[in-house]
Design a protein around this motif. Sequence first.
Motif, PDB file in Angstrom:
ATOM      1  N   THR A  67       0.865  -1.171   0.000  1.00 12.31           N
ATOM      2  CA  THR A  67       0.000   0.000   0.000  1.00 12.31           C
ATOM      3  C   THR A  67       0.902   1.221   0.000  1.00 12.31           C
ATOM      4  O   THR A  67       1.824   1.315   0.820  1.00 12.31           O
ATOM      5  CB  THR A  67      -0.925   0.017   1.233  1.00 12.31           C
ATOM      6  OG1 THR A  67      -1.678  -1.197   1.259  1.00 12.31           O
ATOM      7  CG2 THR A  67      -1.879   1.205   1.183  1.00 12.31           C
ATOM      8  N   ILE A  68       0.650   2.120  -0.933  1.00 15.86           N
ATOM      9  CA  ILE A  68       1.472   3.316  -1.094  1.00 15.86           C
ATOM     10  C   ILE A  68       0.581   4.535  -0.921  1.00 15.86           C
ATOM     11  O   ILE A  68      -0.487   4.620  -1.525  1.00 15.86           O
ATOM     12  CB  ILE A  68       2.144   3.345  -2.480  1.00 15.86           C
ATOM     13  CG1 ILE A  68       2.998   2.090  -2.679  1.00 15.86           C
ATOM     14  CG2 ILE A  68       2.967   4.625  -2.656  1.00 15.86           C
ATOM     15  CD1 ILE A  68       3.484   1.888  -4.105  1.00 15.86           C
ATOM     16  N   TRP A  69       1.057   5.460  -0.087  1.00 21.60           N
ATOM     17  CA  TRP A  69       0.360   6.728   0.093  1.00 21.60           C
ATOM     18  C   TRP A  69       1.260   7.841  -0.448  1.00 21.60           C
ATOM     19  O   TRP A  69       2.436   7.906  -0.111  1.00 21.60           O
ATOM     20  CB  TRP A  69       0.091   6.988   1.575  1.00 21.60           C
ATOM     21  CG  TRP A  69      -0.831   5.996   2.206  1.00 21.60           C
ATOM     22  CD1 TRP A  69      -2.190   6.071   2.283  1.00 21.60           C
ATOM     23  CD2 TRP A  69      -0.470   4.779   2.866  1.00 21.60           C
ATOM     24  NE1 TRP A  69      -2.687   4.970   2.945  1.00 21.60           N
ATOM     25  CE2 TRP A  69      -1.656   4.160   3.314  1.00 21.60           C
ATOM     26  CE3 TRP A  69       0.753   4.146   3.116  1.00 21.60           C
ATOM     27  CZ2 TRP A  69      -1.663   2.954   4.010  1.00 21.60           C
ATOM     28  CZ3 TRP A  69       0.746   2.940   3.801  1.00 21.60           C
ATOM     29  CH2 TRP A  69      -0.450   2.362   4.235  1.00 21.60           C
ATOM     30  N   LEU A  70       0.707   8.684  -1.307  1.00 26.74           N
ATOM     31  CA  LEU A  70       1.401   9.856  -1.855  1.00 26.74           C
ATOM     32  C   LEU A  70       0.643  11.102  -1.445  1.00 26.74           C
ATOM     33  O   LEU A  70      -0.591  11.105  -1.446  1.00 26.74           O
ATOM     34  CB  LEU A  70       1.442   9.800  -3.385  1.00 26.74           C
ATOM     35  CG  LEU A  70       2.343   8.763  -4.041  1.00 26.74           C
ATOM     36  CD1 LEU A  70       2.105   8.742  -5.549  1.00 26.74           C
ATOM     37  CD2 LEU A  70       3.797   9.060  -3.743  1.00 26.74           C
ATOM     38  N   THR A  71       1.371  12.169  -1.143  1.00 23.32           N
ATOM     39  CA  THR A  71       0.689  13.420  -0.805  1.00 23.32           C
ATOM     40  C   THR A  71       0.159  14.123  -2.046  1.00 23.32           C
ATOM     41  O   THR A  71      -0.693  14.988  -1.948  1.00 23.32           O
ATOM     42  CB  THR A  71       1.623  14.380  -0.047  1.00 23.32           C
ATOM     43  OG1 THR A  71       2.779  14.636  -0.845  1.00 23.32           O
ATOM     44  CG2 THR A  71       2.024  13.799   1.299  1.00 23.32           C
ATOM     45  N   PRO A  93       3.758  -7.458  -6.242  1.00 18.30           N
ATOM     46  CA  PRO A  93       2.683  -7.753  -5.291  1.00 18.30           C
ATOM     47  C   PRO A  93       1.354  -7.157  -5.742  1.00 18.30           C
ATOM     48  O   PRO A  93       1.313  -6.319  -6.646  1.00 18.30           O
ATOM     49  CB  PRO A  93       3.163  -7.038  -4.030  1.00 18.30           C
ATOM     50  CG  PRO A  93       3.881  -5.834  -4.558  1.00 18.30           C
ATOM     51  CD  PRO A  93       4.586  -6.339  -5.805  1.00 18.30           C
ATOM     52  N   ALA A  94       0.283  -7.566  -5.076  1.00 16.58           N
ATOM     53  CA  ALA A  94      -0.968  -6.823  -5.199  1.00 16.58           C
ATOM     54  C   ALA A  94      -0.661  -5.440  -4.623  1.00 16.58           C
ATOM     55  O   ALA A  94       0.113  -5.330  -3.664  1.00 16.58           O
ATOM     56  CB  ALA A  94      -2.063  -7.512  -4.399  1.00 16.58           C
ATOM     57  N   ARG A  95      -1.205  -4.377  -5.215  1.00 13.78           N
ATOM     58  CA  ARG A  95      -0.785  -3.051  -4.795  1.00 13.78           C
ATOM     59  C   ARG A  95      -1.923  -2.050  -4.885  1.00 13.78           C
ATOM     60  O   ARG A  95      -2.771  -2.131  -5.779  1.00 13.78           O
ATOM     61  CB  ARG A  95       0.363  -2.571  -5.692  1.00 13.78           C
ATOM     62  CG  ARG A  95       1.065  -1.330  -5.179  1.00 13.78           C
ATOM     63  CD  ARG A  95       2.120  -0.862  -6.156  1.00 13.78           C
ATOM     64  NE  ARG A  95       1.600   0.258  -6.926  1.00 13.78           N
ATOM     65  CZ  ARG A  95       2.341   1.100  -7.626  1.00 13.78           C
ATOM     66  NH1 ARG A  95       3.654   0.938  -7.681  1.00 13.78           N
ATOM     67  NH2 ARG A  95       1.792   2.075  -8.291  1.00 13.78           N
TER      68      ARG A  95
END
Length: 117
Positions: A67-71, A93-95
């Motif tokens: 899981t990726i969080w970007l501002t 991976p699942a993303r």
Amino acid sequence: MSEIKRIEVGPRMSQAVVYGDTVYLAGQVAQGKAGASVGEQTKDVLARIDALLATAGSDKTKLLSATIWLTDMGRFAEMNAIWDAWVAPGCTPARACVEAKLASPSYDVEIAVIAAR
């Protein structure tokens, strides 16, 4: 019943938790590159992920999900360029990737992963 192993335990959270053959990493931010470009922060975060996975007895070829969080989703391509060069071919991976405010304004990317051992 499997033992729970915690890595880099702090008062609020552990940086990684191993249960059975699964490794759960907390969201990682670029502590060494806070305030740098999204690309530099992403490199720093991925190096931290590599180190934590190694400590837990795993590596990026065993990623299950990320899981990726970007501002700012306007920087999605910049982050992806670094991610794509890092992720093991054939082992993606699942993303999920979303835009969000992070805990500090000096961080622009945060990544959490789950991996097998």
